[in-house]
Design an enzyme around this catalytic site. Structure first.
Site: not given
Ligand code: GP9
Ligand code: MN
Length: 429
Positions: A82, A199, A259
């Site tokens: 991040t 996440h 990502h």
């Protein structure tokens, strides 16, 4: 030392890609909301599970005639994940080959980053929002170096109780309370909203899981679409709020995935997702695609196929805002420029171009993924030239960070950021 600047300036001057006259300055003066979509990969766009779209809201933004979307846009992060994505977006500098540059150099280095540039050139206020502790990735220090006027971290959301799933509060709660702060920012503003529910390990409580999981049998991959769906719903709630308050009209939305969410260690499940028998290094290279889109009322949209990545975002925004980045030490190239070289470096030195891809040290044709086991002389010469560019690009960016070279660079019309101007702590010390 100061002498190290010369090769950086020479290289960036040589590869400068000028703005696009159709777009230059068209978004000047509008508020900007950068919506950081955690671990969000491009393949989620239009992907369906049991006939249902995983991310209907983001899909409709992607296809909107007021959205400039990019379908050959890659994440370029290294170990800083991040934080590397943030650094690229804020400063058009690469993360370091190891560790997180924001952690190691964010406190002491000089930066010429988006919040300060937009403030000084166009009078924008700036704020970053994130539902985790302020120290994660050294944000509380790095943001000062970037010139962020406000940083609303977890402590600014005391009313949110139903939070912890690892990395901070759930996106719906986070974005809801963020909107109350947004409303009060002096306009025009540059605001970054960093989501986190999507996440690893993609856990969401039962009452928020009305979406079917994938059935690959891989415990990481299967629930990924569920948290992505939840993230999409939270985006819808934010958009509804912006529409209702009228804020949407004069606000540019920038959405991007920071990502990959599913690492390359999950090949069998990736194969199932892609409907393929085997996964090649080429597939893994394309797996690094993340969404990047810009939505604004009146913007001439469409899906743009240029090859680029996170390093290119800042020059693109500067173009749209009518800021000439000609003299800036930024390693990206405007995604809208006709002069782009379309070489996308990965942090480990691999790369993608419209014609050829290098990944895990192997070469492929980008269009069809066919391997090039024995390159011709001409091809090898081409690969070498691309590699030279990539290695130089990354290496010079590393020099800028490791040598803190921007402290020697006088950006025309720009005053150095004074970190002492900012305090983000709620608690009085
Ligand atoms: C933590 C969050 C996650 O605050 O931004 O960072 P990541 O693990 O994706 O690098
Ligand atoms: Mn992340």
């Amino acid at each position: 030392n100061k002498k190290d600047l010369a090769p950086v300036q020479r290289f960036l001057k040589q590869h400068y890609a000028g703005p696009n006259a159709t777009y230059y300055g068209t978004l000047k003066g509008k508020n900007i909301i950068v919506l950081h979509l955690e671990s969000f990969q491009q393949w989620l766009i239009d992907y369906k599970v049991d006939g249902k779209e995983v991310t209907p809201t983001i899909n409709s933004l992607y296809h909107s005639s007021n959205t400039l979307a990019f379908d050959n846009f890659f994440n370029q992060v290294g170990q800083g994940k991040t934080s590397d994505a943030e650094l690229m977006l804020e400063a058009s500098l690469f993360g370091l080959p190891e560790g997180s540059a924001m952690s190691t150099n964010g406190t002491t280095n000089t930066f010429q980053a988006a919040p300060a540039i937009l403030d000084q050139k166009l009078g924008y206020s700036s704020a970053s929002f994130h539902g985790d502790v302020p120290s994660f990735w050294n944000r509380d220090n790095a943001y000062k170096s970037f010139g962020y006027q406000y940083f609303f971290s977890k402590e600014y959301y005391p009313q949110v109780k139903d939070d912890v799933l690892g990395y901070g509060m759930k996106d719906k709660l986070f974005l809801k309370d963020t909107s109350y702060y947004l409303e009060q920012l002096p306009q025009p503003f540059y605001a970054k909203l960093i989501t986190v529910t999507n996440h690893y390990p993609y856990i969401i409580d039962k009452k928020n899981t009305d979406f079917p999981a994938l059935k690959t049998g891989d415990n990481t991959v299967d629930p990924y679409v569920q948290t992505a769906h939840y993230l999409d719903q939270s985006v819808k709630e934010l958009l509804d709020y912006l529409d209702k308050t009228g804020l949407r009209k004069n606000t540019v939305l920038v959405l991007y995935g920071d990502h990959y969410g599913i690492s390359n260690n999950h090949k069998p499940a990736i194969a199932k997702v892609l409907g393929k028998k085997n996964i090649t290094s080429y597939d893994l290279a394309m797996w690094q695609k993340v969404p990047f889109m810009i939505n604004a009322e009146g913007l001439q949209g469409g899906i743009n196929h240029t090859y680029g990545g996170e390093i290119d975002v800042l020059p693109t925004l500067e173009d749209l805002l009518g800021i000439s980045s000609n003299k800036y030490l930024q390693f990206g190239q405007d995604l809208l420029s006709a002069d782009r070289n379309q070489i996308v470096p990965f942090r480990n030195g691999d790369w993608v171009t419209p014609k050829y891809t290098k990944y895990d040290g192997k070469y492929f044709y980008t269009k069809n993924g066919k391997p090039i086991a024995k390159p011709t002389k001409a091809q090898q010469a081409k690969f070498d030239a691309i590699q030279k560019y990539v290695t130089t690009d990354l290496g010079l960016s590393d020099k800028v960070i490791n040598g803190d070279l921007l402290r020697f660079y006088h950006l025309p019309g720009f005053k150095d950021v004074n970190k002492k101007d900012y305090t983000y702590n709620l608690k009085k010390s």
